[in-house]
Write a protein that holds these residues in place. Structure first.
Motif: not given
Length: 92
Positions: A23-31, A44-53, A65-73
């Motif tokens: 369900k994600f697009e543009d999964i990219l390493l960001e940092a 930090t990994v970022g990805f785009s997903r469809k906005a809920l309506s 789409y909205i962009r989300s970022r997750k930080i994995f330790h």
């Protein structure tokens, strides 16, 4: 100690294991950085997903789409996940 490539691959694998990334697009390493304690990688990994309506007609075929970022330790020695969190909960 994990290399930077191993830490990034671990984070990407975790993202795939924990989420339905189809369900994600543009999964990219960001940092990537070594934490201040010198024992953990912060990936930090970022990805785009469809906005809920709430409007069904609007949601059908929506290209919004909205962009989300997750930080994995990641533990630098074992490769285990120490924590995962949103990079910035207000980031969209």
């Amino acid at each position: 100690m994990l290399t930077v490539k191993e830490a990034v691959q671990t984070a990407m694998n975790l993202l795939n294991d924990l989420y339905d990334t189809r369900k994600f697009e543009d999964i990219l390493l960001e940092a990537v950085e070594m934490a201040e304690d010198g024992r953990h990688w912060q990936v930090t990994v970022g990805f785009s997903r469809k906005a809920l309506s709430e409007n069904v007609m609007e949601a059908i075929g929506s290209k919004k789409y909205i962009r989300s970022r997750k930080i994995f330790h990641i533990d630098g020695n074992s490769g285990d996940l120490v924590s995962m969190k949103d990079a910035d909960p207000s980031f969209q």
